[in-house]
Design a protein around this motif. Structure first.
Motif, PDB file in Angstrom:
ATOM      1  N   GLY A  35      42.772  36.153  53.473  1.00  0.00           N
ATOM      2  CA  GLY A  35      41.364  36.359  53.785  1.00  0.00           C
ATOM      3  C   GLY A  35      40.697  35.089  54.291  1.00  0.00           C
ATOM      4  O   GLY A  35      39.891  35.130  55.227  1.00  0.00           O
ATOM      5  N   THR A  48      39.983  43.087  53.876  1.00  0.00           N
ATOM      6  CA  THR A  48      41.380  43.519  53.855  1.00  0.00           C
ATOM      7  C   THR A  48      41.433  45.030  54.018  1.00  0.00           C
ATOM      8  O   THR A  48      40.724  45.751  53.314  1.00  0.00           O
ATOM      9  N   SER A  79      40.589  43.698  64.616  1.00  0.00           N
ATOM     10  CA  SER A  79      41.465  43.366  63.495  1.00  0.00           C
ATOM     11  C   SER A  79      42.268  42.085  63.722  1.00  0.00           C
ATOM     12  O   SER A  79      42.448  41.638  64.851  1.00  0.00           O
ATOM     13  N   PHE A 102      43.302  42.554  58.416  1.00  0.00           N
ATOM     14  CA  PHE A 102      41.867  42.443  58.152  1.00  0.00           C
ATOM     15  C   PHE A 102      41.094  43.034  59.309  1.00  0.00           C
ATOM     16  O   PHE A 102      41.555  43.011  60.450  1.00  0.00           O
TER      17      PHE A 102
END
Length: 118
Positions: A35, A48, A79, A102
């Motif tokens: 992250g 996520t 993404s 993500f």
């Protein structure tokens, strides 16, 4: 590419009852580093949405030191994919690895275009 890294000591409180690191704790750290890598790349809020290709390759005993290394490996419209590798005591062998996906989101939590103008 920018690399994000965290080092940890595996303490007895992190034990799974068998003298090795609890897998859920390790995946939590992996998600955290992934992250951070995604957010640093994008410069905004990311969440996520998936974990791909996750594998524990070698047990990580209590008392060892680990390095968790994350790197953005691909970027789509909304993404990012981040590869995470876990190394024990700075060895070359990968103890665990995964790819996290993500999505960049706006203030309302809706997907938005990834900021890849770096």
């Amino acid at each position: 590419m920018i690399v994000t890294k965290m080092s940890r000591a595996v303490m007895p409180s992190m034990d799974n009852g068998n003298g090795i690191l609890f897998g859920g704790k390790l995946f939590s750290w992996m998600d955290e580093i992934a992250g951070i890598a995604a957010a640093r790349y994008d410069g905004g809020k990311v969440v996520t949405v998936a974990m791909e290709e996750a594998a524990f390759r070698t047990p990580i005993p209590v008392g060892k030191y680990i390095d968790i290394v994350g790197e953005v490996i691909s970027v789509g419209n909304t993404s990012l994919r981040v590869r995470i590798r876990v190394l024990i005591d700075r060895q070359e062998d990968i103890a665990a690895e995964a790819v996290f996906v993500f999505v960049a989101v706006d203030e309302e939590g809706r997907p938005r275009k990834v900021n890849d103008e770096k």
